[in-house]
Structure formats: structure tokens, C-alpha cells
Scaffold this motif. Structure first.
Motif, PDB file in Angstrom:
ATOM      1  N   ARG A  44       0.832  -1.213   0.000  1.00 21.92           N
ATOM      2  CA  ARG A  44       0.000   0.000   0.000  1.00 21.92           C
ATOM      3  C   ARG A  44       0.862   1.257   0.000  1.00 21.92           C
ATOM      4  N   ASN A  45       2.001   1.200   0.617  1.00 24.70           N
ATOM      5  CA  ASN A  45       2.904   2.349   0.656  1.00 24.70           C
ATOM      6  C   ASN A  45       3.721   2.493  -0.621  1.00 24.70           C
ATOM      7  N   ARG A  46       3.949   1.398  -1.284  1.00 20.19           N
ATOM      8  CA  ARG A  46       4.868   1.414  -2.425  1.00 20.19           C
ATOM      9  C   ARG A  46       4.185   1.692  -3.758  1.00 20.19           C
ATOM     10  N   PHE A  47       2.930   1.204  -3.939  1.00 21.09           N
ATOM     11  CA  PHE A  47       2.311   1.240  -5.264  1.00 21.09           C
ATOM     12  C   PHE A  47       1.111   2.169  -5.351  1.00 21.09           C
ATOM     13  N   ALA A  48       0.905   2.708  -6.552  1.00 18.65           N
ATOM     14  CA  ALA A  48      -0.286   3.499  -6.886  1.00 18.65           C
ATOM     15  C   ALA A  48      -1.001   2.773  -8.020  1.00 18.65           C
TER      16      ALA A  48
END
Length: 453
Positions: free
Chosen positions: A58-62
Motif C-alpha cells: 500500500r505504501n509502495r504502489f499506486a
């Protein structure tokens, strides 16, 4: 299940991707005996680009699309290595007969009357809907009018190997073996560069294809690098007749003709002795085990535990719905696991993790596409199946893998992706019309029964 692990990756700035899937459990199959918990898959351009803890994902990808699967188990899409998809329109047409009576007195006459491009297209669509709704993403098909099968696969978005049938006598699709080979190679040229569809030779069986045709197939297969699939050692009677007529067991005959190789997939393989098993192992040929069809036709028991012990790659197929009556690969895998224990007399024969491998990565190896699919690994196609493990009959849940192999069936499949495209979403087909398929199936039933013209 052993080795409950979480893969770790460093956190970076958010990266644009197509899809991010969060799963309670993931069984990647490769590495074997591995279970990831609360992890996610990142998918871009139809390919798995990362497997990592959901909190990190969740923190790494958009992502353009994000899916939270809840209490669903994510596994590689199931691979059905032997099917006659269009025969779904003959489901229940001729039950409770032995193989040759079933073929000669019922199936072949019906096929001669009804099988054409329309029959194949409608039957294949019905079969693909059933396969997707039970977790299958890839299938190897062997049936007449393979160009119609390939076209419907292309439209529906599944992955398939189209094994074109070769028979030495006239049938609805070809005049003889040479005509079938010519048409099949033209089909291969049409799909040579397709990323989801491959084409293979399918000489029907040792008793329907002669030596000269088989020699030609062996030469073409070797020169062009094309796979070969064939019904082989399906019954004891087949083997006995072959020995009486040729003086050789079918496996030996095919070996002498140059067919047995790592490109060869032998289907059924029930009536085997130690020499047959040794020959398959020596040549690197693969097996497609179809336990439910073999049971229904009383064709015999494949010695799966012996073959696996010998190092042979054994995969799973359903056969067609006319002899199995269903295309549920989870049910097939359950039957394979249970039957192996009964036949070998060993409760630890074909444990759950090995059964799942047969239905996934072993199938990919048998079709020569294990670099593309068959496991959840970075760089492979996002061919995925999500199974709901929250049902009452699946509680309590001690081991997701045990529940998958010994308790679940196709009705528990919720979501399916092929090459990153979702083809089943919360039990709803996205590329096939369920009501239209039901109506077309009913129309064929009435035509075959003589109620309409």
C-alpha cells in the motif's frame, strides 16, 4: 503447512501499476510448500511484478485498480492438460458405457451428425465458462474444427494449447491424416505469435493412426518444436489388442517411431507395467492424468505414485464433459489425490502440495509454458485463481492447502485472472454471457434429441 513466510522488499516511492491484489493467503507453488500470509501481488501489463507484504504494498504502489480479497486463498490458475471442450454439449448424452462402446455406438455417430464449426464454438464457450467458474485459466484442447476453438479462446481471453486432431480415416474436419496435418500446420501459422494460444499435434490414439502418419508427426514435431498429445494406454483392452496386432506395447511402438520425447504428452496411461514407466521416464515424456473420466468409463487406474517416484512429470486433465460430466479441476485434483492413495495403498502418496503442483506447474511443464505460467512468481503472467475459504463447511481452518485440496471445489472459486485481465469477478463472468450460453446449450439439446431441426 510448513514454512509460513513473508517475502520482504524495501519501500520506495509510490510506483504506478495496473493492479494490486491483497490476499489473506497466497500459495505460489514455486517455491514449493510455501504459504504467504497477508501479502499482495503487483501486476503490470499482465505480468506479476512484485509479491510483498500488504502493508508495504500500500505504501509502495499506486494502482489503477485495487482488489481486497478478504478470506480468499490466491493460487496460480489451474491448468487442464486434456480436454475436448466442445463435447460439453454432449454432457449426459451417453452415460454408463465402457470406453469403446461409448465411442463406437454413441459418441462417434453423434459427432458425425452434429459436429461442425457452430457446434464447436458453442460447446467451447460453454466449457470455458465452466472452467473459469472453477478456477481454470489454461487448457489443452483436442477436438475437430480447432480453428473454431482457437477463435473462441481468443475472444474469451483464456490461455490454451489447441491440439488439432489427426485420424487416418475421414471425419467431419479432415479427409485423412495428411489433410489434418496440413490444416493443423496452417492453424499454427495463424497463431504463431499469439501470446495466449499455442498449437500442437494430436494424433488421436494408437488404434486410429498408422505408422506412416505417426512418423510424419514425429519429424514435424522435432523440426518445428511442436508439442504432441495422444490418448495412450487408456484401457487394458487397448494394450492387449495392440500387442496381438503389432507385437508391441503402444509405448514401445511410439518410441520406435520417434514420438516419445519431452515434447510428448501421453493422456490417461492406466494400463502400465514397469517397462512402460521406465520408457516414459527415459524419454522425458509427460503424463496427463484424467482420474474421473477413467473411473466413469471403468478404464482403469493410472499408477500415479509410481510415476511420480520415477521422476515423471504428471499433470491433470478432466477429459471432456461427455465422459467426465464436469470440468472442475479442483474436483479432479481431489480425486487424483485420493485415488493415488487407494491405488498405491499408501496414505502419504500424492500429498496436498504435490496434488496442487500437478494441477498447476506440472501442467505448465507438460504444455511447455512453465516459463509463462503455472506458479505465482515475479516475471510470470498474472494467471490467478482466488478461492473463498470462509464457508461454514470449511471451518475450522487449520491449513489453507488442506482445505483447498480435500474440501474445496469449483463452487468456492470467486475470482480469476488471465494475463492480468479479470475474467471472473465475484463469480460473474466478464467476457462470456451466462444466459446466452444456457440458451444455446438448450437449443443444442433439443436439436440432438430431434425436437427441432
Amino acid at each position: 503447512m510448513a514454512n509460513r513466510t513473508v517475502p520482504t522488499e524495501r519501500t520506495h516511492n509510490k510506483q504506478a501499476i495496473d493492479t494490486l491484489i491483497h490476499a489473506r493467503w497466497i500459495i505460489p507453488v514455486v517455491p514449493e510448500k510455501r504459504l504467504y500470509e497477508n501479502c499482495s501481488l503487483a501486476i503490470t501489463n499482465g505480468t506479476i511484478t512484485a509479491i510483498l507484504p500488504s502493508s508495504e504494498a500500500r505504501n509502495r504502489f499506486a494502482p489503477k485498480e485495487e482488489r481486497q480479497l478478504g478470506d480468499q486463498l490466491l493460487i496460480p490458475g489451474l491448468i487442464n492438460t486434456h480436454n475436448h471442450a466442445a463435447m460439453s454439449l454432449l454432457r449426459g448424452f451417453a452415460d454408463d458405457y465402457p470406453l469403446m462402446t461409448w465411442l463406437e455406438k454413441h459418441i462417434w455417430p453423434a459427432e458425425q451428425q452434429w459436429v461442425g464449426p457452430e457446434f464447436v464454438s458453442d460447446g467451447t464457450r460453454l466449457a470455458m465458462a465452466e472452467m473459469l467458474r472453477s478456477g481454470t485459466t489454461t487448457f489443452c484442447d483436442q477436438y475437430f474444427f480447432p480453428e473454431a476453438t482457437a477463435a473462441t479462446v481468443r475472444e474469451a481471453g483464456m490461455r490454451a494449447q489447441i491440439a488439432f486432431p489427426i485420424i487416418d480415416f475421414p471425419n467431419n474436419w479432415s479427409r485423412n491424416g495428411d489433410d489434418a496435418i496440413e490444416k493443423g500446420l496452417a492453424l499454427r501459422d495463424d497463431y504463431r505469435s499469439h501470446h495466449r494460444i499455442g498449437v500442437a499435434f494430436a494424433p488421436h490414439a494408437p488404434y486410429t493412426v498408422g505408422d506412416e502418419t505417426l512418423k510424419k508427426i514425429a519429424i514435424y514435431a522435432n523440426e518445428l518444436g511442436i508439442s504432441v498429445q495422444m490418448h495412450l494406454h487408456e484401457t487394458a483392452g487397448e494394450v492387449e489388442r495392440a500387442v496381438a496386432e503389432t507385437g508391441q506395447r503402444p509405448t514401445k511402438r511410439l518410441h520406435n517411431l520417434g514420438l516419445l520425447s519431452p515434447q510428448f504428452l501421453a493422456v490417461h496411461m492406466t494400463a502400465l507395467n514397469d517397462d512402460d514407466i521406465a520408457l516414459i521416464q527415459k524419454t522425458g515424456a509427460h503424463i496427463s492424468h484424467c482420474p474421473r473420466s477413467n473411473l466413469k468409463l471403468a478404464s482403469g487406474f493410472s499408477p500415479v505414485a509410481k510415476m511420480l517416484e520415477a521422476g515423471i512429470n504428471v499433470s491433470i486433465g478432466t477429459d471432456g464433459a461427455a465422459s467426465n460430466n464436469g470440468l472442475d479441476m479442483l474436483a479432479e485434483t481431489n480425486t487424483a489425490a485420493l485415488l493415488a492413495k487407494a491405488v498405491s495403498g499408501q496414505a502419504d502418496a500424492l500429498p496436498a502440495h504435490q496434488a496442487l503442483a500437478m494441477a498447476t506447474i506440472n501442467g505448465a511443464r507438460a504444455l511447455g509454458i512453465d516459463d509463462v505460467t503455472g506458479s505465482i512468481e515475479v516475471g510470470k503472467a498474472a494467471d490467478l485463481c482466488a478461492i473463498d475459504l470462509s464457508a461454514l463447511e470449511q471451518q475450522p481452518l487449520h491449513d489453507p492447502l488442506s482445505q483447498l485440496i480435500y474440501t474445496a471445489n469449483g463452487h468456492h472459486v470467486r475470482n480469476v485472472w488471465v494475463a492480468g485481465k479479470q475474467l471472473l469477478k465475484d463469480r460473474k463472468l466478464t467476457t462470456l454471457n451466462e444466459e446466452e450460453l444456457k440458451q444455446r446449450a438448450a437449443n443444442w439439446r433439443d436439436r440432438i434429441a430431434g425436437r427441432t431441426h
